[in-house]
Design a protein around this motif. Structure first.
Motif, PDB file in Angstrom:
ATOM      1  N   THR A 268       2.015   4.254 -10.845  1.00  0.00           N
ATOM      2  CA  THR A 268       3.285   4.265  -9.997  1.00  0.00           C
ATOM      3  C   THR A 268       4.330   5.275 -10.396  1.00  0.00           C
ATOM      4  O   THR A 268       4.243   5.768 -11.416  1.00  0.00           O
ATOM      5  N   GLU A 282      -3.445   2.535   3.286  1.00  0.00           N
ATOM      6  CA  GLU A 282      -3.183   1.133   3.221  1.00  0.00           C
ATOM      7  C   GLU A 282      -3.661   0.623   1.779  1.00  0.00           C
ATOM      8  O   GLU A 282      -3.056  -0.448   1.440  1.00  0.00           O
ATOM      9  N   GLU A 285      -0.422   0.894  -0.151  1.00  0.00           N
ATOM     10  CA  GLU A 285       0.403  -0.251   0.468  1.00  0.00           C
ATOM     11  C   GLU A 285      -0.039  -1.528  -0.392  1.00  0.00           C
ATOM     12  O   GLU A 285       0.617  -2.426  -0.902  1.00  0.00           O
ATOM     13  N   ALA A 286      -1.309  -1.685  -0.302  1.00  0.00           N
ATOM     14  CA  ALA A 286      -2.202  -3.060  -0.898  1.00  0.00           C
ATOM     15  C   ALA A 286      -1.621  -3.122  -2.444  1.00  0.00           C
ATOM     16  O   ALA A 286      -1.474  -4.137  -2.948  1.00  0.00           O
ATOM     17  N   ARG A 288       0.880  -1.830  -3.974  1.00  0.00           N
ATOM     18  CA  ARG A 288       2.279  -2.249  -4.114  1.00  0.00           C
ATOM     19  C   ARG A 288       2.500  -3.793  -3.653  1.00  0.00           C
ATOM     20  O   ARG A 288       3.261  -4.250  -4.660  1.00  0.00           O
ATOM     21  N   LYS A 289       1.715  -4.112  -3.079  1.00  0.00           N
ATOM     22  CA  LYS A 289       1.921  -5.728  -2.869  1.00  0.00           C
ATOM     23  C   LYS A 289       1.276  -6.589  -3.826  1.00  0.00           C
ATOM     24  O   LYS A 289       1.993  -7.380  -4.371  1.00  0.00           O
ATOM     25  N   ALA A 290      -0.126  -5.996  -4.045  1.00  0.00           N
ATOM     26  CA  ALA A 290      -0.512  -6.820  -5.234  1.00  0.00           C
ATOM     27  C   ALA A 290       0.083  -6.795  -6.492  1.00  0.00           C
ATOM     28  O   ALA A 290       0.305  -7.812  -7.269  1.00  0.00           O
ATOM     29  N   ASN A 292       3.420  -6.090  -6.849  1.00  0.00           N
ATOM     30  CA  ASN A 292       4.997  -6.268  -6.592  1.00  0.00           C
ATOM     31  C   ASN A 292       5.593  -5.048  -7.230  1.00  0.00           C
ATOM     32  O   ASN A 292       6.689  -5.212  -8.009  1.00  0.00           O
ATOM     33  N   GLU A 293       5.369  -4.217  -6.826  1.00  0.00           N
ATOM     34  CA  GLU A 293       5.661  -2.737  -7.137  1.00  0.00           C
ATOM     35  C   GLU A 293       7.283  -2.497  -6.444  1.00  0.00           C
ATOM     36  O   GLU A 293       7.255  -1.472  -5.575  1.00  0.00           O
ATOM     37  N   PHE A 294       8.086  -3.145  -7.105  1.00  0.00           N
ATOM     38  CA  PHE A 294       9.393  -2.534  -6.470  1.00  0.00           C
ATOM     39  C   PHE A 294      10.560  -2.518  -7.910  1.00  0.00           C
ATOM     40  O   PHE A 294      10.073  -3.438  -8.675  1.00  0.00           O
ATOM     41  N   PRO A 301      10.933   0.558  -3.637  1.00  0.00           N
ATOM     42  CA  PRO A 301       9.699   0.264  -3.440  1.00  0.00           C
ATOM     43  C   PRO A 301       8.899   1.557  -4.342  1.00  0.00           C
ATOM     44  O   PRO A 301       9.331   2.669  -4.156  1.00  0.00           O
ATOM     45  N   CYS A 304       2.647   4.187  -5.194  1.00  0.00           N
ATOM     46  CA  CYS A 304       1.422   3.662  -5.749  1.00  0.00           C
ATOM     47  C   CYS A 304       0.149   4.724  -5.708  1.00  0.00           C
ATOM     48  O   CYS A 304      -0.110   5.150  -4.728  1.00  0.00           O
TER      49      CYS A 304
END
Ligand code: GDP
Ligand code: IMO
Ligand code: MG
Length: 422
Positions: A268, A282, A285-286, A288-290, A292-294, A301, A304
């Protein structure tokens, strides 16, 4: 001996969690560079804590913690952290030490950071705007104020002189920052700073090392954000590699023992700058979600992509990493295939060397090795033998490419979600 733990990517590799775990084996944890741009997350009795300036050993009650001379300190942020942590860690102040040589971040440093970034427009670094760059500029420009200065009678005079210099500089920018509102909290925080254990860090450490104490130096940011070897100018303003430990704490190179290098199982970056394996689709994006990349400091954000062995091998070389730690392996559970960059094709020619520059006009294409997904979740697994075969192959591949053994695999946010290998 003093061991070192540092990030091998662009930061946020999970240093906070790992230091908190390893602190069990050390008597002293020492930060050697960076400042409140860092955000190190750890979980204490299930509660999330983010540390910015305070070393990540504070929750291990046997550990002393040093904020070294190489760190830049914003008294206001430090005060805020202390207020949050003291209720859960009542003896913290007796175990926290601050080098008198650490430089201070003034309100006008933060204003200069904001004005300078705004003036850069699209070329902005994506700084955390904590005043890091301007504070280090004053340090190397020989204008800075240090922690020791807060003990002197004429601190206010020294402060005013530097502040006035900054206000003149601020006039060159169109961007207006209302920094005056930050002055009163700054002086309140300076009063609190005066009460801390302010020490001559290099003598303090030397005495402890001579007494056989075990020290772990905690890096902030990551190797690819290093001022000399990172993706300049999209870097931070300190030496984040192992070399920074000697100047950032005042210890000789001969005293450095193991160097733990941390990498995520993917990659990241937060802020601007080159990121060869970044995914814009995507899958990115997935991730980042999995994961929790914030951002832990700014909430931004994180960008990734896949793990980049070219950049990692460079980082391992620069710091002489002896033990690898792979974090967030659990995040890849649901991804298939999993990719690993093993080279860059730059304008058609393949290389395994990290280039001097990656300008927009260069066509850089990562070369990937592909693994099928491991097929079962690894977050609940507690020993190496129990890990899926494909994941073990992934680990061996990484070890062989980097010519360094993996010591730990982290498979969750919890302190004990860590598999010891070597
Ligand atoms: P640092 O700056 O290197 O200390 O890392 P950050 O705290 O900024 O970001 C790492 C994030 O990943 C934090 O939210 C951690 O709680 C989390 N984390 C650390 N290790 C793992 C892991 O093995 N698995 C998962 N899922 N999360 C992890
Ligand atoms: P930890 O210790 C991730 C990035 C910023 C920006 C660049 C310069 O939590 O890993 P600065 O504020 O230093 O002027 O920002 O460096 N950056 C980080 N990225 N983790 C960090 O710290 C970072 N500290 C700075 O996003 O791109
Ligand atoms: Mg972080």
């Amino acid at each position: 001996m003093i061991d070192v733990l540092l990030g091998l990517q662009w930061g946020d590799e999970g240093k906070g969690k790992i230091v908190d775990y390893l602190a069990d084996n050390y008597d002293i944890i020492a930060r050697f560079q960076g400042g409140p741009n860092a955000g190190h997350t750890l979980y204490v009795d299930g509660n999330k804590v983010v540390l910015h300036t305070i070393p990540s050993g504070v929750f291990q009650t046997h550990c002393l913690n040093l904020i070294g001379n190489g760190v830049v300190i914003d008294p206001v942020t430090l005060q805020g952290e202390l207020k949050k942590i003291i209720p859960i860690c009542p003896d913290l102040l007796s175990r926290l030490f601050v080098s008198q040589r650490a430089h201070l971040i003034l309100p006008t440093h933060r204003a200069l950071d904001a004005a300078s970034e705004a003036a850069k427009g699209l070329d902005k670094i994506g700084s955390t705007l904590k005043g890091i760059g301007p504070a280090y500029m004053d340090k190397t420009g020989r204008n800075g104020l240090r922690v020791g200065d807060v003990l002197s009678k004429n601190f206010k005079e020294k402060y005013t002189k530097l502040r006035d210099k900054h206000t003149q500089m601020l006039r060159q920018y169109d961007h207006v920052v209302d920094w005056e509102q930050w002055e009163a909290p700054f002086f309140e925080a300076v009063e609190e700073l005066r009460k801390l254990n302010i020490v001559n860090g290099e003598y303090w450490l030397d005495a402890h090392l001579k007494n056989g104490k075990r020290v772990l130096a905690e890096g902030a940011q990551g190797s690819m954000l290093d001022i000399d070897f990172g993706t300049y100018p999209f870097v931070t303003s300190s030496n984040t590699i192992a070399a920074g430990v000697c100047s950032g704490l005042g210890v000789a190179p001969s005293r450095i023992g193991d160097v733990y290098g941390i990498t995520k199982a993917y990659c990241t970056r937060v802020g601007s700058g080159p990121f060869p394996t970044e995914l814009f689709d995507e899958t990115g994006e997935a991730l980042r979600k999995a994961g929790n990349e914030f951002g832990a400091t700014t909430g931004r954000p994180r960008r990734c992509g896949w793990i980049d062995l070219v950049a990692l091998r460079y980082a391992v070389m620069l710091s002489g990493v002896t033990k690898l730690i792979v974090t967030k392996a659990d995040v890849l559970d649901q991804f298939t295939p999993v990719k690993v960059a093993t080279g860059y094709k730059i304008d058609g020619t393949e290389t395994k060397e990290f280039p001097y520059e990656m300008s927009e006009s260069t066509v850089l294409e990562p070369v990937y090795h592909t693994f099928e997904n491991w097929g079962e979740p690894i977050s609940g697994i507690a020993d190496y033998q129990g890990l899926p075969q494909v994941f073990k192959e992934y680990c061996t591949f990484v070890e062989q490419y980097l010519e360094t053994k993996i010591a730990y695999i982290s498979n969750g946010t919890g302190r004990n979600q860590l598999i010891k290998i070597n």
